[in-house]
Design a protein around this motif. Sequence first.
Motif, PDB file in Angstrom:
ATOM      1  N   LEU A  73       9.396  18.590 -24.341  1.00  0.00           N
ATOM      2  CA  LEU A  73      10.046  19.891 -24.360  1.00  0.00           C
ATOM      3  C   LEU A  73      11.478  19.697 -23.891  1.00  0.00           C
ATOM      4  O   LEU A  73      11.715  19.065 -22.868  1.00  0.00           O
ATOM      5  N   ILE A  74      12.423  20.203 -24.642  1.00  0.00           N
ATOM      6  CA  ILE A  74      13.820  20.061 -24.246  1.00  0.00           C
ATOM      7  C   ILE A  74      14.439  21.447 -24.152  1.00  0.00           C
ATOM      8  O   ILE A  74      14.727  22.072 -25.143  1.00  0.00           O
ATOM      9  N   TRP A  80       7.243  15.976 -20.423  1.00  0.00           N
ATOM     10  CA  TRP A  80       6.053  15.918 -21.253  1.00  0.00           C
ATOM     11  C   TRP A  80       5.410  17.287 -21.328  1.00  0.00           C
ATOM     12  O   TRP A  80       5.397  18.020 -20.344  1.00  0.00           O
ATOM     13  N   LEU A  81       4.849  17.604 -22.488  1.00  0.00           N
ATOM     14  CA  LEU A  81       4.233  18.915 -22.668  1.00  0.00           C
ATOM     15  C   LEU A  81       2.728  18.783 -22.930  1.00  0.00           C
ATOM     16  O   LEU A  81       1.933  18.967 -22.030  1.00  0.00           O
ATOM     17  N   LEU A  95       8.743  10.530 -18.078  1.00  0.00           N
ATOM     18  CA  LEU A  95       9.391  11.837 -17.912  1.00  0.00           C
ATOM     19  C   LEU A  95       8.492  12.659 -16.997  1.00  0.00           C
ATOM     20  O   LEU A  95       7.328  12.328 -16.799  1.00  0.00           O
ATOM     21  N   SER A  96       8.987  13.756 -16.477  1.00  0.00           N
ATOM     22  CA  SER A  96       8.142  14.581 -15.617  1.00  0.00           C
ATOM     23  C   SER A  96       7.047  15.261 -16.442  1.00  0.00           C
ATOM     24  O   SER A  96       7.171  15.447 -17.647  1.00  0.00           O
ATOM     25  N   CYS A  97       5.982  15.626 -15.758  1.00  0.00           N
ATOM     26  CA  CYS A  97       4.841  16.284 -16.387  1.00  0.00           C
ATOM     27  C   CYS A  97       4.254  17.251 -15.365  1.00  0.00           C
ATOM     28  O   CYS A  97       3.954  16.859 -14.235  1.00  0.00           O
TER      29      CYS A  97
END
Length: 125
Positions: A73-74, A80-81, A95-97
């Motif tokens: 998701l940007i 992370w989605l 990336l963060s989650c």
Amino acid sequence: MAIALEHINFIVRRLTIEEKYPGGWEQCLIDHASSLGTRVWYDEHLFRDGAMNPIDMENLVNAWRDIGFQAVLINGEKKWLDCCVIDENFETLSLSCDWIEIDITGEYAFLKDEDPSEIVGRHGF
């Protein structure tokens, strides 16, 4: 429960698989039957697949994206989605989650707010 981490890990919530995977959780298990206990394992909350190099992991992420899973998701922030990647060597998320936690040793991951008392992995799956 928790899932063991090994090499480069691709993780999806089972609930998300049920909602987005063509045929749901049952079809996902059928499609991954030949890899169960080798590179694929799961607990009651998380599904794990894996790769040993970044190119194979990129192909894995792209394959799931092609069937409808949103990887990143940007909106001013990359995170992370529907799925996430955890690199065992760095013991961290690339990336963060928002929905996963990694134990302090980097040996396993678990769904946030769940008890990681039992670890599922290659051995004993």
